[in-house]
Design an enzyme around this catalytic site. Structure first.
Site, PDB file in Angstrom:
ATOM      1  N   LEU A 179       3.842   5.677 -20.177  1.00 21.11           N
ATOM      2  CA  LEU A 179       4.490   6.568 -19.099  1.00 21.11           C
ATOM      3  C   LEU A 179       5.524   5.643 -18.136  1.00 21.11           C
ATOM      4  CD1 LEU A 179       4.653   9.126 -17.231  1.00 21.11           C
ATOM      5  CD2 LEU A 179       2.698   8.161 -16.209  1.00 21.11           C
TER       6      LEU A 179
ATOM      7  N   LEU B 136       0.950  -1.227   0.069  1.00 21.27           N
ATOM      8  CA  LEU B 136      -0.039   0.152  -0.067  1.00 21.27           C
ATOM      9  C   LEU B 136       0.853   1.263   0.018  1.00 21.27           C
ATOM     10  CD1 LEU B 136      -2.770  -0.997   2.188  1.00 21.27           C
ATOM     11  CD2 LEU B 136      -2.764  -0.936   0.034  1.00 21.27           C
TER      12      LEU B 136
ATOM     13  N   HIS C 271      -1.179  -8.652  -0.068  1.00 26.82           N
ATOM     14  CA  HIS C 271      -0.760  -7.796  -0.904  1.00 26.82           C
ATOM     15  C   HIS C 271      -1.767  -7.343  -2.169  1.00 26.82           C
ATOM     16  CE1 HIS C 271       2.745  -7.741   1.338  1.00 26.82           C
ATOM     17  NE2 HIS C 271       3.357  -8.589   0.665  1.00 26.82           N
TER      18      HIS C 271
END
Length: 519
Positions: free
Chosen positions: A427, A218, A278
């Site tokens: 990107l 996170l 996760h």
């Protein structure tokens, strides 16, 4: 700031403005001294993750010498100097040598004091409290106004007794604005029953606002970007639903095995180690509805709603694997049924996602190392260009390594012929944000804890619902009802996993390889 006091200036920014995204952040809370206590200070987690994260926060200006002191506590009988020498090499790893670094390193190490004691020792924790209190007094901090942050870099089995010792002997008074907060590492239990028992034990000692259950995923930059990406761009709002998306994969792959952690890993397996925490956390951020605001509780409310919409996992939508040679590890049982690979399909029964399979996939000893989110869109209706031969549009968010976001598109191949190829809009962070250091997840999460921001930490009810989803499956595995399929190290995993993906509707792109751009 003079070292004789511990008050902070509001709005002071980091020396590295890129860390905060240009926003003013307080270094430490408004009043009182900050003491950071690392329990398990001589262990690998503390040396490799906790202390380096604290050092990077110090170098960037978020922790100041006159305001913070760091205490290590463990059973190992060593001196302050010996602890500093043990962690020194981990602090400079990956940092370019410079006079500034040498000075920062020396100053940081002098902030660290070590206390030796058992985790069930009243005398040890009384001594620890005495050392912390003497630091607070030396900084003229008014009793009850200081902050104490305890980082439990320890096995979960000792959480209850350690937290009991903290509660009885090391708490800071909170009537004058001070606080005590506790960071606990995963795994939070092994199934629903053990997780609830652990939550109850900690809940009897601390309020939920004092407990920070850390999941370092996170804190990853691309994971933190998910909310911005989804809710700040008009482009994605009408596309992010079952009408346009065919399936979503969340993948974690490692190209090495257990590497000396066989005994630990064999107790948990890939689902407990990676998928249930996760990858499920990433799923929540991908699938959640827009929160009312960015307040931590509003965001965590929406994550819980996602998990509450997930029905039990079907046995036929699970493929388990175990790489050949796993049981050669002397710490692993010859009869081990522990999966080192798993593909699990989850479904979210709500208006936005009904019918869209969420494929969670994780494995060790595979042919590559990466973690990514792969959103595959449905076929174009009325395909006049015969684009199906190039596969579907996909939006890929690469969490690690080489952080990037790219959209796989079908475009015209340059030349006189009207033919199509697959390319991407890309990107890539290293190229787009040159000179910007992406902080490690632990840096961000420790800073969030100091600031009292629980947005990126797991709430108790969220933890409970997550275990409810996976516990029945885990019990079937533990009881031998499901057995892992052998697969060769360096492969994609069991072939049955690819067959399961195909049944779920995923269409693999053959012949396309994403290559990170270079300047």
């Amino acid at each position: 700031m003079a070292s004789s006091g511990c008050s902070t200036e509001r709005g002071r920014t980091s020396r590295n403005a890129s860390f905060s995204g240009g926003m003013d952040l307080e270094l430490v809370p408004e009043t009182g001294c900050l003491s950071i206590i690392v329990l398990g200070a001589s262990g690998d987690l503390a040396k490799k993750k906790t202390f380096p994260a604290l050092f990077n926060l110090y170098r960037q200006g978020f922790l100041q010498s006159g305001e913070v002191h760091i205490f290590g506590y463990a059973r190992t009988k060593i001196s302050d100097v010996e602890l500093r020498d043990r962690i020194r090499g981990h602090l400079v790893h990956g940092n370019a040598a410079s006079s500034d670094l040498s000075e920062d390193l020396s100053n940081f190490l002098h902030l660290i004091k070590y206390v030796s004691g058992s985790y069930d020792s009243e005398d040890g924790f009384r001594l620890l409290d005495k050392e912390i209190y003497e630091h607070e007094v030396s900084k003229n901090s008014q009793e009850g106004s200081s902050q104490r942050l305890f980082y439990l870099a320890l096995p979960p089995s000792v959480y209850p007794i350690v937290c009991k010792m903290i509660r009885h002997f090391c708490m800071n008074k909170s009537d004058l604005g001070g606080w005590t907060r506790v960071i606990v590492e995963k795994p939070f239990g092994k199934d629903l029953g053990s997780a609830e028992e652990l939550s109850s034990q900690l809940g009897e000692l601390f309020d939920e606002q004092q407990i920070y259950r850390i999941d370092h995923y996170l804190g990853k930059e691309l994971v933190q970007n998910l909310l911005v990406l989804r809710f700040a761009n008009r482009l994605f709002l009408p596309l992010w639903n079952r009408d346009n998306i065919d399936n979503i994969q969340i993948v974690f792959r490692e190209d090495f095995g257990t590497d000396g952690r066989g005994g630990y890993f064999d107790e948990y397996g890939i689902i407990r180690d990676i998928i249930q925490n996760h990858l499920l956390q990433v799923l929540c951020l991908v699938a959640m509805e827009k929160p009312v605001s960015l307040k931590p509780e509003h965001i965590r409310d929406e994550k819980v709603k996602v998990l509450q919409s997930v029905p039990p996992i079907k046995t036929e939508e699970v493929v388990l694997g175990q790489y050949e040679g796993y049981k050669d590890d002397p710490t692993v049982s010859d009869k081990s049924n522990t999966p080192t690979f798993a593909t699990v399909i989850l479904h979210i029964k709500n208006e936005r996602w009904d019918g869209v399979p969420f494929i969670l996939k994780a494995g060790k000893a595979l042919n590559s190392r990466k973690a990514e989110i792969r959103v595959q869109f449905k076929d174009v209706p009325g395909d006049i260009f015969k684009c199906k031969k190039h596969a579907r549009n996909e939006f890929v968010i690469r969490l690690q390594p080489s952080e990037a976001m790219y959209m796989k598109l079908t475009v015209k191949k340059p030349g006189l012929e009207m033919s199509t190829i697959q390319s991407e809009l890309d990107l890539s962070y290293k190229q787009r944000y040159q000179g910007v250091t992406i902080p490690e997840a632990y840096e961000r999460l420790i800073l969030d804890t100091i600031r009292g921001d629980q947005q990126h930490f797991v709430r108790r009810d969220e933890l409970k619902v997550a275990w409810e989803i996976f516990t029945p499956l885990l019990h079937r595995i533990d009881e031998g009802e499901l057995e892992p399929i052998p697969y060769k190290p360096g492969s994609r995993g069991p072939e049955e996993a690819d067959e399961l993906l195909a049944k779920a509707g995923y269409i693999q792109t053959h012949g396309y390889i994403w290559i990170p751009p270079t300047l």
